[in-house]
Every structure is written in C-alpha cells, then in structure tokens.
Write an enzyme that holds these catalytic residues in place. Structure first.
Site: not given
Ligand code: PGA
Length: 247
Positions: A93, A165
């Site tokens: 992440h 992401e």
């Molecule tokens: P968010 O986070 O939905 O608050 O943008 C997503 C993530 O970091 O997995």
C-alpha cells in the site's frame, strides 16, 4: 469469469478494538451474497475481528506483513502470525511504502512471504501526482508490477489480486475516472502477462476515493473487478452500497 471483490481498508481506524468489532458486525449484517467482501482492520484488532466474523462470509485481511520470517524487528508482524486470523494481506500500500520507506525490492519480499504463508495477497500499485502529471503513470505501474512480482513463487500467485491505487486519488475525495482506471488496468494486465501469469484470471480492483457516489463508473468499467475502499469503508451503509454496485 473473474471474481468480484470489495475490500475495506480501515487503516488506523476506528479508535478502539471494541469499535472495530462493532464495525465488523455491522458490515457483516449488510453485505449481499455474490461478491467476495473483506475488511482489513489494524493488526491489533485482527484477533477480535476475526473471532467476531467467524460464522459470516466476510473475510479478514491484514494491512501489511514484514518481509522477514522472524527476528529482531520491533513493532512488525510476520506473515506466519496471521495464520488463522486473516485470509490474506494487503501488500505494498502506498501509505506503507511511504511510512516505512518500502521500495519495490521490499514489497517483492513481502509479497513472497505473504504467499508462502498461504495468505491471499492484494498487491497495491499506483503512480504519484508528479508521475501522473508527467504522463508516466503506465510506465511506473508496469515497472512496479515487474519488480514486485520478482520474488514470489509463481505457484503462490494463483490467487493474486492487484489494486490499482493512484496515490493522487487516495483520501482526496477526487477519484480517477472509470475511463482512466480502465487504461491503467489494461497496462497492469499486460505487465502481469509479461510476468508469466494468467492475467485474465487475476482480479484487479480500483482504489482511491471510492464512495457510494463514485462507485458506479468503476463497477461499469471494463476490466475492473472490484474496489479497495478506505474512508468510505468505515460507514457500513455506504460500504454495503459500494459492494452492491459490484454485485
Ligand atoms: P480512500 O483510500 O478510499 O480513503 O481514498 C483507499 C486506499 O488507500 O486503499
């Protein structure tokens, strides 16, 4: 047919273990059948949340694992310690990469530890705002995929899940568009194929400010099989609405 999957990444929320158990129960009460749904509580809440969800169809994921098997790593969690507590783990992440200064070499080792421990990995990749603005998103993502998969045994990657992401979309309230995410997901599948994996069988999630309001375009987008949800996963009704969009 690829699996459809929605995972709630609770990050460093909610404030107490009791709150985490309550949230887990509320989510379990609301999710429909037909989509794989999981929540990723903070490590300290994993035993209580996994206990509370034992007879439900809501899965539990860890937010991170350490790259070593065991040893003098104060504050860290070994993949083997998650057995019986989690079905899988988020790996790479961007917040962990940032806070622990993880490079792709470390992420590759974490991914390898995750799969050898028998856990399902959700590998996160995505470009920064600067890389996005420079037009380098696909190059960055393809490089990440190749480097992050370098250490894991291929057999262990049969249950791999990838989350696209974009860092600029996380926690900003400004998600990418479905059209943009589709293009990047296509680049990810090409990179997975290049790494020798059956890319068409691997679920790819979109993450970054997914909400009940923004989810429809990702659910309808070509090649996107689910969502990794941060902020909106802390509200059980909103999270359930996001899950339903992929049902
Ligand atoms: P968010 O986070 O939905 O608050 O943008 C997503 C993530 O970091 O997995």
């Amino acid at each position: 047919m690829r699996e459809r999957m929605v995972i709630g990444n609770w990050k460093m929320n909610p404030p107490t273990i009791a709150d985490a158990v309550e949230l887990a129960r509320s989510v379990a009460d609301r999710i429909p059948a037909g989509v794989l749904v999981g929540v990723a509580p903070a490590a300290v809440a994993l035993p209580a949340v996994s206990d509370a969800l034992r007879d439900t169809n809501l899965d539990v994921y860890a937010q991170d694992v350490h790259w070593e098997e065991r040893g003098a790593f104060t504050g860290q969690i070994a993949a083997s310690m998650l057995r019986g507590l989690a079905t899988g783990a988020i790996v790479g992440h961007s917040e962990v990469r940032r806070d622990q200064c993880d490079d792709d070499a470390r992420v590759a080792k974490k991914l390898a530890r995750t799969v050898t421990a028998g856990l399902r990995p959700i590998l996160c990749v995505g470009e920064s705002a600067a890389e996005h603005e420079a037009g380098n998103a696909s190059v960055v993502i393809v490089r990440q995929i190749a480097a992050d998969l370098a250490e894991a045994p291929r057999r262990g990657l049969q249950r791999l899940v990838v989350a696209y992401e974009p860092i600029w979309a996380i926690g900003t309230g400004n998600p990418a568009t479905g059209e943009w995410a589709t293009l990047e997901v296509r680049a990810i599948r090409a990179a997975l194929k290049h790494a020798g994996l059956d890319a068409e069988a691997i679920p790819i999630l979109y993450g970054g400010s997914v909400s009940a309001r923004s989810v429809a375009e990702f659910a309808a987008a070509d090649g996107i099989d689910g969502a990794l949800v941060g902020g909106a996963s802390l509200d059980p009704d909103e999270f359930a609405a996001i899950v339903r969009a992929f049902g």
